[in-house]
Design a protein around this motif. Structure first.
Motif, mmCIF file in Angstrom:
data_model
loop_
_atom_site.group_PDB
_atom_site.id
_atom_site.type_symbol
_atom_site.label_atom_id
_atom_site.label_comp_id
_atom_site.label_asym_id
_atom_site.label_seq_id
_atom_site.Cartn_x
_atom_site.Cartn_y
_atom_site.Cartn_z
ATOM 1 N N ALA A 435 0.835 -1.206 0.000
ATOM 2 C CA ALA A 435 0.000 0.000 0.000
ATOM 3 C C ALA A 435 0.867 1.252 0.000
ATOM 4 C CB ALA A 435 -0.934 -0.011 1.211
ATOM 5 N N ASP A 436 1.916 1.262 0.811
ATOM 6 C CA ASP A 436 2.820 2.413 0.856
ATOM 7 C C ASP A 436 3.480 2.634 -0.498
ATOM 8 O OD1 ASP A 436 2.218 2.770 3.499
ATOM 9 O OD2 ASP A 436 4.021 1.771 4.253
ATOM 10 N N GLU A 437 3.896 1.552 -1.122
ATOM 11 C CA GLU A 437 4.589 1.661 -2.401
ATOM 12 C C GLU A 437 3.664 2.212 -3.487
ATOM 13 O OE1 GLU A 437 6.289 -1.989 -3.690
ATOM 14 O OE2 GLU A 437 6.310 -1.361 -5.781
ATOM 15 N N LEU A 438 2.446 1.690 -3.541
ATOM 16 C CA LEU A 438 1.495 2.159 -4.551
ATOM 17 C C LEU A 438 1.118 3.620 -4.321
ATOM 18 C CD1 LEU A 438 -0.841 -0.983 -4.680
ATOM 19 C CD2 LEU A 438 0.850 -0.283 -6.397
ATOM 20 N N ASP A 439 1.016 3.997 -3.036
ATOM 21 C CA ASP A 439 0.689 5.385 -2.719
ATOM 22 C C ASP A 439 1.825 6.321 -3.127
ATOM 23 O OD1 ASP A 439 -1.221 7.257 -1.205
ATOM 24 O OD2 ASP A 439 0.693 7.642 -0.202
ATOM 25 N N ALA A 440 3.057 5.884 -2.875
ATOM 26 C CA ALA A 440 4.207 6.717 -3.220
ATOM 27 C C ALA A 440 4.340 6.916 -4.730
ATOM 28 C CB ALA A 440 5.490 6.100 -2.661
ATOM 29 N N ALA A 441 3.813 5.969 -5.508
ATOM 30 C CA ALA A 441 3.910 6.057 -6.963
ATOM 31 C C ALA A 441 2.864 6.995 -7.565
ATOM 32 C CB ALA A 441 3.761 4.669 -7.576
ATOM 33 N N LYS A 442 1.920 7.445 -6.757
ATOM 34 C CA LYS A 442 0.878 8.339 -7.267
ATOM 35 C C LYS A 442 1.454 9.721 -7.576
ATOM 36 C CE LYS A 442 -2.957 5.885 -7.063
ATOM 37 N NZ LYS A 442 -3.819 5.692 -8.245
ATOM 38 N N PRO A 443 0.845 10.452 -8.532
ATOM 39 C CA PRO A 443 1.292 11.822 -8.801
ATOM 40 C C PRO A 443 1.171 12.691 -7.562
ATOM 41 C CG PRO A 443 -0.200 11.036 -10.521
ATOM 42 C CD PRO A 443 -0.247 10.020 -9.417
ATOM 43 N N GLU A 444 1.952 13.751 -7.532
ATOM 44 C CA GLU A 444 1.961 14.643 -6.374
ATOM 45 C C GLU A 444 0.557 15.179 -6.098
ATOM 46 O OE1 GLU A 444 4.332 18.669 -4.864
ATOM 47 O OE2 GLU A 444 5.028 17.527 -6.605
ATOM 48 N N GLY A 445 0.157 15.090 -4.856
ATOM 49 C CA GLY A 445 -1.159 15.566 -4.452
ATOM 50 C C GLY A 445 -2.236 14.503 -4.474
ATOM 51 N N GLU A 446 -1.967 13.330 -5.057
ATOM 52 C CA GLU A 446 -2.941 12.245 -5.092
ATOM 53 C C GLU A 446 -2.527 11.141 -4.116
ATOM 54 O OE1 GLU A 446 -3.828 10.709 -8.931
ATOM 55 O OE2 GLU A 446 -3.871 12.676 -9.899
ATOM 56 N N HIS A 447 -3.521 10.353 -3.706
ATOM 57 C CA HIS A 447 -3.242 9.255 -2.784
ATOM 58 C C HIS A 447 -3.939 7.995 -3.266
ATOM 59 C CE1 HIS A 447 -1.270 11.714 0.228
ATOM 60 N NE2 HIS A 447 -2.235 12.611 0.097
ATOM 61 N N LEU A 448 -3.422 6.862 -2.851
ATOM 62 C CA LEU A 448 -4.014 5.567 -3.161
ATOM 63 C C LEU A 448 -5.314 5.421 -2.382
ATOM 64 C CD1 LEU A 448 -3.648 2.675 -4.453
ATOM 65 C CD2 LEU A 448 -2.615 2.029 -2.260
ATOM 66 N N THR A 449 -6.403 5.112 -3.071
ATOM 67 C CA THR A 449 -7.697 4.913 -2.414
ATOM 68 C C THR A 449 -7.907 3.427 -2.126
ATOM 69 O OG1 THR A 449 -8.899 4.594 -4.493
ATOM 70 C CG2 THR A 449 -8.650 6.868 -3.688
ATOM 71 N N MET A 450 -8.838 3.140 -1.230
ATOM 72 C CA MET A 450 -9.132 1.754 -0.907
ATOM 73 C C MET A 450 -9.685 1.014 -2.127
ATOM 74 S SD MET A 450 -8.132 1.130 2.099
ATOM 75 C CE MET A 450 -8.848 -0.509 2.251
ATOM 76 N N GLU A 451 -10.458 1.713 -2.948
ATOM 77 C CA GLU A 451 -11.020 1.079 -4.144
ATOM 78 C C GLU A 451 -9.908 0.642 -5.099
ATOM 79 O OE1 GLU A 451 -14.760 2.034 -7.005
ATOM 80 O OE2 GLU A 451 -13.242 3.624 -6.858
ATOM 81 N N SER A 452 -8.947 1.520 -5.358
ATOM 82 C CA SER A 452 -7.866 1.173 -6.289
ATOM 83 C C SER A 452 -6.916 0.144 -5.667
ATOM 84 C CB SER A 452 -7.097 2.425 -6.718
ATOM 85 O OG SER A 452 -6.574 3.110 -5.600
ATOM 86 N N PHE A 453 -6.728 0.194 -4.344
ATOM 87 C CA PHE A 453 -5.874 -0.782 -3.677
ATOM 88 C C PHE A 453 -6.490 -2.177 -3.778
ATOM 89 C CE2 PHE A 453 -4.009 -2.349 0.578
ATOM 90 C CZ PHE A 453 -2.881 -2.841 -0.052
ATOM 91 N N ALA A 454 -7.803 -2.269 -3.535
ATOM 92 C CA ALA A 454 -8.480 -3.562 -3.627
ATOM 93 C C ALA A 454 -8.413 -4.112 -5.046
ATOM 94 C CB ALA A 454 -9.938 -3.421 -3.174
ATOM 95 N N ALA A 455 -8.600 -3.226 -6.031
ATOM 96 C CA ALA A 455 -8.538 -3.669 -7.425
ATOM 97 C C ALA A 455 -7.143 -4.172 -7.784
ATOM 98 C CB ALA A 455 -8.940 -2.522 -8.344
ATOM 99 N N GLU A 456 -6.118 -3.472 -7.298
ATOM 100 C CA GLU A 456 -4.744 -3.893 -7.575
ATOM 101 C C GLU A 456 -4.451 -5.250 -6.953
ATOM 102 O OE1 GLU A 456 -0.778 -3.672 -8.947
ATOM 103 O OE2 GLU A 456 -2.547 -2.481 -9.480
ATOM 104 N N LEU A 457 -4.902 -5.451 -5.732
ATOM 105 C CA LEU A 457 -4.680 -6.733 -5.062
ATOM 106 C C LEU A 457 -5.395 -7.871 -5.786
ATOM 107 C CD1 LEU A 457 -4.930 -5.706 -1.303
ATOM 108 C CD2 LEU A 457 -2.898 -6.480 -2.514
ATOM 109 N N GLU A 458 -6.606 -7.608 -6.273
ATOM 110 C CA GLU A 458 -7.346 -8.631 -7.011
ATOM 111 C C GLU A 458 -6.572 -9.032 -8.266
ATOM 112 O OE1 GLU A 458 -9.906 -10.231 -6.241
ATOM 113 O OE2 GLU A 458 -10.965 -9.127 -4.684
ATOM 114 N N ALA A 459 -6.048 -8.028 -8.977
ATOM 115 C CA ALA A 459 -5.302 -8.311 -10.210
ATOM 116 C C ALA A 459 -4.038 -9.117 -9.918
ATOM 117 C CB ALA A 459 -4.958 -7.004 -10.918
ATOM 118 N N ARG A 460 -3.342 -8.748 -8.862
ATOM 119 C CA ARG A 460 -2.103 -9.460 -8.515
ATOM 120 C C ARG A 460 -2.405 -10.881 -8.059
ATOM 121 N NH1 ARG A 460 2.476 -5.746 -7.067
ATOM 122 N NH2 ARG A 460 1.893 -3.703 -7.846
#
Length: 676
Positions: A435-460
């Motif tokens: 989660a920290d890694e995905l959040d750090a990869a976001k553009p400046e001012g944006e954050h990783l949301t729970m919806e996108s985190f769940a989707a990423e985990l499902e894909a992986r």
């Protein structure tokens, strides 16, 4: 006869041919020969080889399988009635014992308690003798020695109430019958007249007692093992029986197998040097067993490539490096994926490797462990994250995932306990780190949301579960024993992992060295060793490479990274840098930034350092990024020590590049000017 056989010396071939020769010469009746080993796979391989050599009637089993066959046959006549049912897994019974004592025990704790009970039983300790003050054991899940003895007794009570026995009981009951019933003992000794025991360094006191009763006073016993491959002391195994065999059996012949037919001279040379670094005068285990002079292997194969050493900035970079190197070996050199293994100390290290291999579309198979996304704690974590994503899809994922996973056992600091508790934490910590890694990869001012985190985990998870026919083997060092591959990657060779952080005594460190030796000797041709300086991307790089690599790896390793920025960073640190105080070569990035050992006295002004930290904190809030992304503490210490007079002098400090100089240089110089 005792055969001390080094890794790769063909001991299985030697002992199967010895048995087959005895059968062919008429010395052995096949049905009267019992060959004992420690895994069902090894026993099956031995039976296959013996059939091919014309000795099809020879019995080859594990200790438990052989004892169970005898127990099933002799129970009605020696004890009477029906043999109690054998329970496959202790977990439910241990959980019930814990509940009876009102002990809170989650799945991980139950597994650790089961392991401790198994150790006690194979060491032939009852609940009463286990609880004696003379038995020194580490606590399990915050339970002291007395509490553990009570859990052990409660477990035995649960089994008795339900009319069940476990695998250790099979050995204990057979020992009891052989000791108490001379008719049964005579019948067993009449049935089996010749015995061969493989992996004899892993025999427990209980198994040795059973073997003694099988053999009786006869001398028809051949044992095979290697003290330098003793890696299961935590299960009660001890090499003492192997080391003292000629003392126990003065008439025994002793044979050493030292010609290594598996590995290239380069791999064999490294293995010999690794064992040469042991401390025999201090390596004494709890039973007083000293690790003797190891066999020095002699390579029989043609020369091959030299072992490689690679230092990476973090675990993710190490995993990416491994995956990319595997892909290169496959595409450029035609290496089959099934001929490659990646070995690590703990199962929690597999997640980053699984992810990196999936990203390169490389198949893999996990040996001796569940796939990461199939582990119970990971599935529970995914369920929590999915539910949160439905109810609060736009919430920031980094903190919320921490809160969710904390309810499953995650905490900020790693537990000191070994076993399942540690593995469970590592799995959950891997989700937090992702989660920290995905959040750090976001553009400046944006954050990783729970919806996108769940989707990423499902894909992986979907990628990791893809069926694999041709794949790289991912395995812990313990589960790799007895296997071999053309190419072996040994990853995570840093302090805290190799040796493991909970190793405390010289005996513990020696076993960790032997474990690494087992890993090294799995390689036939190509051996690639690596370690990382930080667990997480952008971390402070405080790790040190394993002490076992001292004198083996180059001073700074052959550094390899994949990201351009990381490559630039490691190139700057590749040249040896010596401590300005004591002159020692500095190994960690933090020390190289400071230009002194972490143990040497600091020369910076605390007021300057605190002023820089205050400025960094304010700058981080304004930029909306973590403070360490601006400058690490080590860089701030280096600035405070150097007190640069100009922006150009600031640029000379490790950790400060052109981009950071342009962005923060003027502010830093202003802070320093105000304090001069």
């Amino acid at each position: 006869m005792v055969v001390v056989a080094g890794a790769g010396t063909g001991k299985t071939r030697a002992i199967t041919h010895r048995i087959a020769h005895g059968v062919a010469a008429g010395e052995y009746v096949p049905q009267q020969v019992l060959a004992v080993t420690f895994t069902a796979r090894a026993a099956a391989e031995m039976r296959t080889r013996l059939r091919g050599l014309g000795a099809a009637g020879v019995q080859a089993h594990t200790f438990h399988a052989a004892a169970l066959r005898q127990l099933q046959y002799f129970w009605p006549q020696s004890v009477g009635g029906v043999l109690p049912n054998l329970v496959d897994h202790k977990a439910s019974l241990v959980a019930e014992a814990a509940r009876r004592l009102r002990v809170n025990a989650d799945r991980a704790t139950v597994r650790d308690l089961a392991g401790e009970i198994e150790w006690a039983k194979v060491s032939m300790l009852t609940p009463e003798t286990y609880g004696a003050p003379s038995i020194q054991r580490d606590p399990v899940a915050d339970l002291d020695h007395t509490a553990l003895a009570r859990v052990y007794q409660a477990y035995e009570d649960v089994k008795a109430d339900r009319g069940l026995i476990d695998f250790e009981d099979v050995l204990l009951l057979m020992v009891g019958i052989l000791e108490d019933d001379e008719r049964v003992a005579a019948q067993v000794r009449s049935q089996y007249r010749h015995f061969t025991v493989d992996e004899y360094q892993d025999v427990s006191p209980l198994q040795q007692r059973l073997l003694d009763l099988w053999v009786g006073t006869r001398g028809e016993l051949c044992v095979v093992g290697d003290p330098s491959q003793t890696i299961y002391s935590f299960t009660g195994a001890t090499p003492r029986h192997l080391l003292e065999f000629t003392r126990t059996h003065p008439e025994a012949q002793e044979v050493h197998l030292v010609r290594d037919y598996r590995s290239t001279p380069q791999v064999v040379h490294l293995a010999n040097r690794l064992l040469g670094g042991r401390h025999p005068e201090r390596g004494v285990d709890q039973r007083g067993t000293v690790w003797p002079e190891p066999l020095e292997l002699i390579a029989q194969r043609e020369k091959g490539p030299e072992p490689e050493y690679h230092e990476l900035p973090d675990d993710e970079s190490e995993a990416v490096f491994v995956a990319q190197r595997i892909k290169s070996l496959m595409q450029r050199d035609g290496v089959k994926l099934r001929d490659i293994a990646v070995l690590y100390r703990t199962n929690g290290q597999s997640e980053a490797l699984e992810r990196a291999l999936s990203a390169q579309n490389l198949g893999y198979q996990l040996r001796g462990a569940e796939r990461f996304f199939q582990r119970r704690e990971v599935r529970e974590g995914l369920a929590q994250i999915r539910s949160s994503a439905r109810n609060a899809p736009l919430e920031q994922a980094t903190q919320l995932s921490r809160d969710l996973l904390a309810s499953l056992g995650w905490q900020r600091n790693a537990p000191t306990a070994a076993g399942a508790v540690r593995e469970r934490w590592e799995s959950l910590a891997a989700l937090v780190a992702l989660a920290d890694e995905l959040d750090a990869a976001k553009p400046e001012g944006e954050h990783l949301t729970m919806e996108s985190f769940a989707a990423e985990l499902e894909a992986r998870a979907a990628t990791a579960h893809a069926p694999v026919v041709e794949g790289v083997t991912l395995a812990s060092l313990h589960s790799s024993k007895g296997l071999e591959w053309g190419t072996v990657f040994l990853v995570g060779l840093s302090e805290g992992l190799m040796p493991i952080s909970f190793a405390e005594t010289q005996s513990d460190f020696d076993e960790e060295r032997r474990l690494l030796y087992v890993g090294v000797t799995r390689a036939e041709t190509r051996l690639i060793l690596s370690w990382s300086l930080s667990r997480t991307t952008g971390g402070r790089g405080r790790r040190r490479r394993s002490r076992f690599l001292a004198g083996l790896a180059p001073a700074t390793g052959r550094e390899s990274v994949t990201a351009d920025a990381a490559q630039s960073r490691t190139r700057r640190s590749a040249a040896p840098v010596r401590c300005r105080v004591c002159g020692t070569v500095l190994e960690t990035p933090a020390e190289r930034k400071l230009r002194r050992c972490s143990t040497c006295p600091s020369i910076y002004d605390e007021a300057v350092f605190e002023a820089l930290r205050t400025w960094r904190s304010e700058a981080a809030k304004e930029a909306g990024m973590p403070a360490f992304v601006i400058f690490t503490d080590a860089t701030l210490m280096a600035i405070a020590e150097e007190m640069p007079q100009s922006p150009q002098a600031l640029l000379a400090i490790p950790g400060i590049g052109r981009s950071k100089l342009e962005r923060f240089g003027e502010d830093v110089m202003s802070v320093l000017v105000d304090l001069r």
